[in-house]
Design a protein around this motif. Sequence first.
Motif, PDB file in Angstrom:
ATOM      1  N   ASP A   8       2.610   7.874  -3.979  1.00 23.75           N
ATOM      2  CA  ASP A   8       2.602   8.374  -5.349  1.00 23.75           C
ATOM      3  C   ASP A   8       3.995   8.928  -5.607  1.00 23.75           C
ATOM      4  N   PRO A   9       4.900   8.119  -6.213  1.00 18.19           N
ATOM      5  CA  PRO A   9       6.293   8.544  -6.372  1.00 18.19           C
ATOM      6  C   PRO A   9       6.456   9.738  -7.313  1.00 18.19           C
ATOM      7  N   GLY A  10       7.444  10.547  -7.023  1.00 15.88           N
ATOM      8  CA  GLY A  10       7.780  11.692  -7.856  1.00 15.88           C
ATOM      9  C   GLY A  10       8.727  12.604  -7.107  1.00 15.88           C
ATOM     10  N   GLU A  11       9.097  13.706  -7.749  1.00 15.34           N
ATOM     11  CA  GLU A  11       9.950  14.692  -7.085  1.00 15.34           C
ATOM     12  C   GLU A  11       9.304  15.141  -5.780  1.00 15.34           C
ATOM     13  N   LYS A  42       7.222   1.165   8.885  1.00 17.84           N
ATOM     14  CA  LYS A  42       7.138  -0.295   8.702  1.00 17.84           C
ATOM     15  C   LYS A  42       5.689  -0.763   8.522  1.00 17.84           C
ATOM     16  N   PRO A  43       5.056  -0.357   7.412  1.00 21.81           N
ATOM     17  CA  PRO A  43       3.652  -0.723   7.203  1.00 21.81           C
ATOM     18  C   PRO A  43       3.492  -2.227   6.964  1.00 21.81           C
ATOM     19  N   ASP A  44       2.265  -2.709   7.174  1.00 23.19           N
ATOM     20  CA  ASP A  44       1.949  -4.097   6.851  1.00 23.19           C
ATOM     21  C   ASP A  44       1.955  -4.310   5.345  1.00 23.19           C
ATOM     22  N   LEU A  45       1.631  -3.239   4.595  1.00 26.72           N
ATOM     23  CA  LEU A  45       1.608  -3.287   3.135  1.00 26.72           C
ATOM     24  C   LEU A  45       1.958  -1.915   2.579  1.00 26.72           C
ATOM     25  N   LEU A  46       2.791  -1.913   1.550  1.00 26.79           N
ATOM     26  CA  LEU A  46       3.118  -0.705   0.803  1.00 26.79           C
ATOM     27  C   LEU A  46       2.442  -0.824  -0.555  1.00 26.79           C
ATOM     28  N   VAL A  47       1.688   0.205  -0.949  1.00 27.02           N
ATOM     29  CA  VAL A  47       1.046   0.241  -2.261  1.00 27.02           C
ATOM     30  C   VAL A  47       1.563   1.481  -2.976  1.00 27.02           C
ATOM     31  N   ILE A  48       2.153   1.280  -4.169  1.00 29.50           N
ATOM     32  CA  ILE A  48       2.679   2.427  -4.914  1.00 29.50           C
ATOM     33  C   ILE A  48       1.993   2.533  -6.266  1.00 29.50           C
ATOM     34  N   GLU A  49       1.873   3.764  -6.743  1.00 30.51           N
ATOM     35  CA  GLU A  49       1.475   3.966  -8.134  1.00 30.51           C
ATOM     36  C   GLU A  49       2.719   3.684  -8.958  1.00 30.51           C
ATOM     37  N   ALA A 132      -5.613   7.499  -3.149  1.00 30.15           N
ATOM     38  CA  ALA A 132      -6.400   6.755  -4.138  1.00 30.15           C
ATOM     39  C   ALA A 132      -5.748   5.421  -4.490  1.00 30.15           C
ATOM     40  N   VAL A 133      -4.431   5.406  -4.629  1.00 33.03           N
ATOM     41  CA  VAL A 133      -3.754   4.173  -5.030  1.00 33.03           C
ATOM     42  C   VAL A 133      -3.866   3.099  -3.946  1.00 33.03           C
ATOM     43  N   ALA A 134      -3.910   3.494  -2.698  1.00 31.56           N
ATOM     44  CA  ALA A 134      -3.968   2.520  -1.598  1.00 31.56           C
ATOM     45  C   ALA A 134      -5.393   2.231  -1.126  1.00 31.56           C
ATOM     46  N   HIS A 135      -6.354   3.010  -1.587  1.00 32.02           N
ATOM     47  CA  HIS A 135      -7.727   2.916  -1.063  1.00 32.02           C
ATOM     48  C   HIS A 135      -8.311   1.502  -1.153  1.00 32.02           C
TER      49      HIS A 135
END
Length: 144
Positions: A8-11, A42-49, A132-135
Amino acid sequence: MAFVLGIDPGEQTGVALYRDGILSELFTISPAQYGAVLDDYKPDLLVIEDSRLQSHVFTGPKESPAARLKIARNIGMVDGFCSILTRIAETLEIPMIGVSPLGKGVKINAYQLATIMGWTGRSNQHERDAAAVAHNYRNWSKTQ
């Protein structure tokens, strides 16, 4: 072993790690740590909001022009963080999926995190958003 990392990107950036479909770790980092965390894990998948996937911002009718401008600036900053994460993932050859804020769903509290995802440790809202975003992708495999 599937290893999915949600962000969850942000400051204050929330990070959630799913190993074999199980939420195993939550923590918070700064944007300056994006490259190091992705390179270390080095994840298999990156999921970002990904705020760039939502075409408009919802504001209330009572918000002043100054409040709307602040919201716009904050979203622009997060859009920039999403761009940086995308470039780092490309450089490190990490597959990435972006999920819009609406696609992620509503904010969840600590009780819901425990009920839905089995996490009973401490968490903040940024970390819960990352979880939640990666669930929905927690069981992702490289063959998909």
